[in-house]
Design an enzyme around this catalytic site. Structure first.
Site, PDB file in Angstrom:
ATOM      1  N   TYR A  28       0.835  -1.204   0.000  1.00  0.00           N
ATOM      2  CA  TYR A  28       0.000   0.000   0.000  1.00  0.00           C
ATOM      3  C   TYR A  28       0.873   1.260   0.000  1.00  0.00           C
ATOM      4  CZ  TYR A  28      -3.562  -3.360   1.504  1.00  0.00           C
ATOM      5  OH  TYR A  28      -4.393  -4.436   1.607  1.00  0.00           O
ATOM      6  N   GLU A  81       4.860  16.447   2.350  1.00  0.00           N
ATOM      7  CA  GLU A  81       4.143  16.567   1.078  1.00  0.00           C
ATOM      8  C   GLU A  81       3.168  15.406   0.876  1.00  0.00           C
ATOM      9  OE1 GLU A  81       2.449  18.008  -2.140  1.00  0.00           O
ATOM     10  OE2 GLU A  81       3.821  19.116  -0.860  1.00  0.00           O
ATOM     11  N   LYS A 106      -6.687  22.746   3.370  1.00  0.00           N
ATOM     12  CA  LYS A 106      -5.671  22.752   2.314  1.00  0.00           C
ATOM     13  C   LYS A 106      -4.582  23.780   2.603  1.00  0.00           C
ATOM     14  CE  LYS A 106      -8.334  20.936  -1.544  1.00  0.00           C
ATOM     15  NZ  LYS A 106      -8.613  21.135  -2.968  1.00  0.00           N
TER      16      LYS A 106
END
Length: 129
Positions: A28, A81, A106
């Protein structure tokens, strides 16, 4: 709808136990790296930055602690990130509608990445200058 509060169901959703779980989790994670590289220009830019900075960190004559900082700060920025991109994807999955909470989420992810970049600059300039 699946009841994730049931421990048996939760284990099944997580993909097993022991070595099988570790192998699944690794798979994953690799899928996550591929998705980030494929869909996120900022992630690709940070990979390039790491490709430049990490060899330099191994090459310069510094103490082991300084070398660790030179290696860890660019890697930390990659980690930030990935988290920032995942926040953006979840927000967009919930709704593409403009909403103050979506914007805040965001923006905070972006601010976290900005701080990661500041850490790189501060550590690298402090150690190398």
């Amino acid at each position: 709808m699946t009841d994730v509060s049931d421990p048996k169901t939760a284990r099944e959703l997580k993909g097993g136990t022991g070595l099988r779980r570790i192998l699944n989790a690794t798979g994953y994670s690799m899928q996550g790296f591929r998705a980030a590289f494929r869909t996120e220009p900022a992630f690709r830019q940070l990979v390039l930055l790491n490709a430049v900075l990490l060899p330099i960190a191994l090459w310069v004559d510094v103490s082991p602690v300084e070398r660790a900082l030179l290696l860890l700060t660019p890697l930390l920025s990659l980690t930030i990130e990935l988290i920032n991109s995942s926040i953006e994807h979840v927000v967009d999955r919930i709704s593409l509608e403009l909403h103050p909470l979506s914007k805040s989420a965001k923006d905070m992810g972006s601010a976290a990445q900005f701080m990661g970049l500041v850490l790189i600059v501060v550590c690298w300039t402090t150690i190398l200058l």
